[in-house]
Design a protein around this motif. Structure first.
Motif, PDB file in Angstrom:
ATOM      1  N   ARG A 110       0.838  -1.189   0.000  1.00 46.88           N
ATOM      2  CA  ARG A 110       0.000   0.000   0.000  1.00 46.88           C
ATOM      3  C   ARG A 110       0.875   1.241   0.000  1.00 46.88           C
ATOM      4  O   ARG A 110       1.939   1.258   0.607  1.00 46.88           O
ATOM      5  CB  ARG A 110      -0.861   0.050   1.262  1.00 46.88           C
ATOM      6  N   SER A 151      -5.974   9.559  -2.776  1.00 49.70           N
ATOM      7  CA  SER A 151      -5.519   8.388  -3.530  1.00 49.70           C
ATOM      8  C   SER A 151      -4.733   7.460  -2.636  1.00 49.70           C
ATOM      9  O   SER A 151      -3.938   7.914  -1.806  1.00 49.70           O
ATOM     10  CB  SER A 151      -4.645   8.863  -4.707  1.00 49.70           C
ATOM     11  N   ASN A 154      -2.697   0.521  -4.303  1.00 50.57           N
ATOM     12  CA  ASN A 154      -2.827  -0.825  -3.747  1.00 50.57           C
ATOM     13  C   ASN A 154      -2.230  -1.826  -4.727  1.00 50.57           C
ATOM     14  O   ASN A 154      -2.600  -1.832  -5.909  1.00 50.57           O
ATOM     15  CB  ASN A 154      -4.294  -1.163  -3.489  1.00 50.57           C
ATOM     16  N   GLN A 196     -16.003   6.477  -5.414  1.00 49.10           N
ATOM     17  CA  GLN A 196     -14.890   5.529  -5.399  1.00 49.10           C
ATOM     18  C   GLN A 196     -14.423   5.258  -6.827  1.00 49.10           C
ATOM     19  O   GLN A 196     -15.246   5.166  -7.751  1.00 49.10           O
ATOM     20  CB  GLN A 196     -15.326   4.212  -4.761  1.00 49.10           C
ATOM     21  N   ALA A 198     -11.011   3.332  -9.339  1.00 48.08           N
ATOM     22  CA  ALA A 198      -9.784   2.544  -9.421  1.00 48.08           C
ATOM     23  C   ALA A 198      -9.253   2.628 -10.842  1.00 48.08           C
ATOM     24  O   ALA A 198      -9.987   2.349 -11.805  1.00 48.08           O
ATOM     25  CB  ALA A 198     -10.028   1.092  -9.034  1.00 48.08           C
ATOM     26  N   THR A 211     -11.443  -6.231  -9.044  1.00 49.61           N
ATOM     27  CA  THR A 211     -12.477  -6.066  -8.025  1.00 49.61           C
ATOM     28  C   THR A 211     -13.762  -6.821  -8.366  1.00 49.61           C
ATOM     29  O   THR A 211     -14.213  -6.840  -9.512  1.00 49.61           O
ATOM     30  CB  THR A 211     -12.780  -4.576  -7.830  1.00 49.61           C
ATOM     31  N   ALA A 250     -10.497   2.566 -16.198  1.00 51.40           N
ATOM     32  CA  ALA A 250     -10.854   3.092 -14.881  1.00 51.40           C
ATOM     33  C   ALA A 250     -12.288   2.716 -14.553  1.00 51.40           C
ATOM     34  O   ALA A 250     -13.182   2.855 -15.397  1.00 51.40           O
ATOM     35  CB  ALA A 250     -10.684   4.605 -14.835  1.00 51.40           C
ATOM     36  N   ALA A 261     -11.931  -6.527  -3.340  1.00 53.88           N
ATOM     37  CA  ALA A 261     -10.846  -6.971  -4.222  1.00 53.88           C
ATOM     38  C   ALA A 261     -10.838  -8.489  -4.323  1.00 53.88           C
ATOM     39  O   ALA A 261     -11.153  -9.192  -3.356  1.00 53.88           O
ATOM     40  CB  ALA A 261      -9.506  -6.473  -3.687  1.00 53.88           C
ATOM     41  N   ALA A 273      -3.332  -0.989  -8.647  1.00 48.59           N
ATOM     42  CA  ALA A 273      -4.391  -0.039  -8.964  1.00 48.59           C
ATOM     43  C   ALA A 273      -4.203   1.212  -8.121  1.00 48.59           C
ATOM     44  O   ALA A 273      -3.751   1.151  -6.973  1.00 48.59           O
ATOM     45  CB  ALA A 273      -5.763  -0.644  -8.695  1.00 48.59           C
ATOM     46  N   ASN A 274      -4.523   2.337  -8.720  1.00 51.97           N
ATOM     47  CA  ASN A 274      -4.578   3.582  -7.960  1.00 51.97           C
ATOM     48  C   ASN A 274      -6.018   3.765  -7.523  1.00 51.97           C
ATOM     49  O   ASN A 274      -6.907   4.010  -8.339  1.00 51.97           O
ATOM     50  CB  ASN A 274      -4.115   4.754  -8.830  1.00 51.97           C
ATOM     51  N   LEU A 275      -6.262   3.611  -6.231  1.00 51.47           N
ATOM     52  CA  LEU A 275      -7.607   3.706  -5.695  1.00 51.47           C
ATOM     53  C   LEU A 275      -7.909   5.174  -5.392  1.00 51.47           C
ATOM     54  O   LEU A 275      -7.223   5.799  -4.582  1.00 51.47           O
ATOM     55  CB  LEU A 275      -7.737   2.862  -4.425  1.00 51.47           C
ATOM     56  N   GLN A 277     -10.437   8.070  -4.021  1.00 55.67           N
ATOM     57  CA  GLN A 277     -11.583   8.370  -3.175  1.00 55.67           C
ATOM     58  C   GLN A 277     -11.794   9.872  -3.266  1.00 55.67           C
ATOM     59  O   GLN A 277     -10.972  10.655  -2.780  1.00 55.67           O
ATOM     60  CB  GLN A 277     -11.323   7.931  -1.740  1.00 55.67           C
TER      61      GLN A 277
END
Length: 371
Positions: A110, A151, A154, A196, A198, A211, A250, A261, A273-275, A277
């Motif tokens: 992370r 961001s 993960n 949300q 990703a 996911t 995306a 996930a 992945a770039n998560l 929020q």
């Protein structure tokens, strides 16, 4: 509708009636297809009021999830991946173990607080990455103006196990007991405060564990309590959908969508992945308040107070765990770090002396700071 949800409101037959509907592409004319009940859009949609309205409807009243193909250019993604990989390597060298909300700490890699770390490490790469019309379009469609991006990168390594199905921030980061303290209208409000997302930084065939989603589940009103129940977890495990993603694709979804996930069953793909929020501008108080100073001043009084200390703590201490610095203030042992109010309540119950409390509350404040 009831004014207050309880665990008893979670009935699987009602849930099935919501999630076992089919997405009608004719209601979403800008979509190119429906794949396993998920709306697929091109990455070059025009930014018009009509398109924004369609995307908002897809997230609220449609399947609750949209996927944009080729939303981010491959070379831009690769440049960002290089930055993220360097950050992960540095944090590994320091021995920092990343906690996780819904997986075992240390199982995956992370980068908490990746937004500002990225900007400071390589501002030119950051600008190229976040100068993205798709991200701006979907964020404005769901949240309006003034949204705030955060961001977390993960990386699910080969063998990394699937998460338990859940909803997301805000109420999704609470236990069922905590979520049940909020009235039903707040359960309905919570999802519209956050988007949300990703971004795939590598190709993600199904065996890498992209996911898992349950389309339409965001429309189940008592879902923030129901997702904790084994019957709902079992249903999700049997009926979720999973879409392969290509680098640069995306996915964006309503945070009330049941999701998690997947297990990375590949031999050698580190699924990155770039998560994203993205939060509503309205998720803020009107005034800035020095709550740490208030707690320090009030604590000696409350040690001998004969009234309701809980009411005083609620009016003075920070009662919410976020925003925080998840590098230092990690959600280990729970879905969220302890709040300032919880720390103060514990100190009062255990009769800490004022210097001990002062040190503890200042240490907590320092852990929460950025940088």
């Amino acid at each position: 509708m009831t004014s207050w949800f309880t665990a008893a409101d979670g009935r699987l037959e009602d849930f099935r009636a919501v999630v076992e509907q089919q997405t009608d592409r004719s209601e979403f004319p800008h979509a190119t297809e429906v794949a396993r009940n998920v709306l697929i859009y091109p990455g070059d949609l025009p930014d018009t009021t009509e398109v924004r309205a369609e995307l908002a409807r897809a997230l609220m009243d449609g399947p609750g999830i949209v996927v944009f193909r080729g939303a981010f250019a491959a070379d831009v993604v690769d440049r960002a991946t290089g930055v993220f990989t360097g950050l992960i390597a540095e944090e590994r060298e320091t021995g920092r173990a990343g906690g996780d909300h819904f997986a075992q700490p240390g199982a995956n890699d992370r980068v908490w607080g990746a937004l500002d770390k990225f900007a400071l490490r390589d501002p030119a790469a950051f600008a190229a990455y976040y100068d993205n019309s798709t991200l701006a379009l979907i964020s404005a469609a769901w949240l309006g103006a003034g949204y705030q991006v955060t961001s977390q990168v993960n990386v699910v390594n080969p063998g990394g196990q699937a998460q338990v199905a859940h909803r997301d921030y805000h109420l999704g980061f609470m236990s069922d007991a905590q979520a049940s303290r909020f009235p039903a209208h707040v359960h309905l409000l919570s999802p519209v405060l956050t988007l949300q997302g990703a971004v795939a930084h590598v190709d993600m065939p199904v065996e890498t564990g992209p996911t898992l989603y349950l389309p339409h589940s965001q429309k189940y009103a008592p879902g923030y309590l129901a997702f904790h129940q084994p019957a709902f977890t079992a249903y999700f495990d049997r009926h979720h959908v999973q879409l392969p993603l290509a680098k640069g694709d995306a996915a964006f979804f309503n945070p009330a969508l049941f999701h998690g996930a997947g297990t990375n069953r590949s031999a050698d793909v580190r699924r990155m992945a770039n998560l994203l929020q993205i939060s509503s501008a309205f998720g803020r108080a009107m005034e800035t308040v020095d709550r740490t100073a208030m707690c320090e001043a009030l604590y000696p009084v409350l040690l001998g107070y004969e009234g309701s200390t809980a009411n005083v703590v609620a009016a003075s201490a920070e009662g919410y765990a976020f925003p925080t610095n998840l590098d230092r203030d990690q959600p280990i042992g729970g879905l969220a770090p302890p709040t300032q109010a919880e720390l103060m309540t514990q100190a009062l119950a255990e009769r800490w002396d004022p210097p001990t409390f002062t040190k503890a509350v200042r240490d907590q404040e320092n852990r929460r700071r950025a940088g």
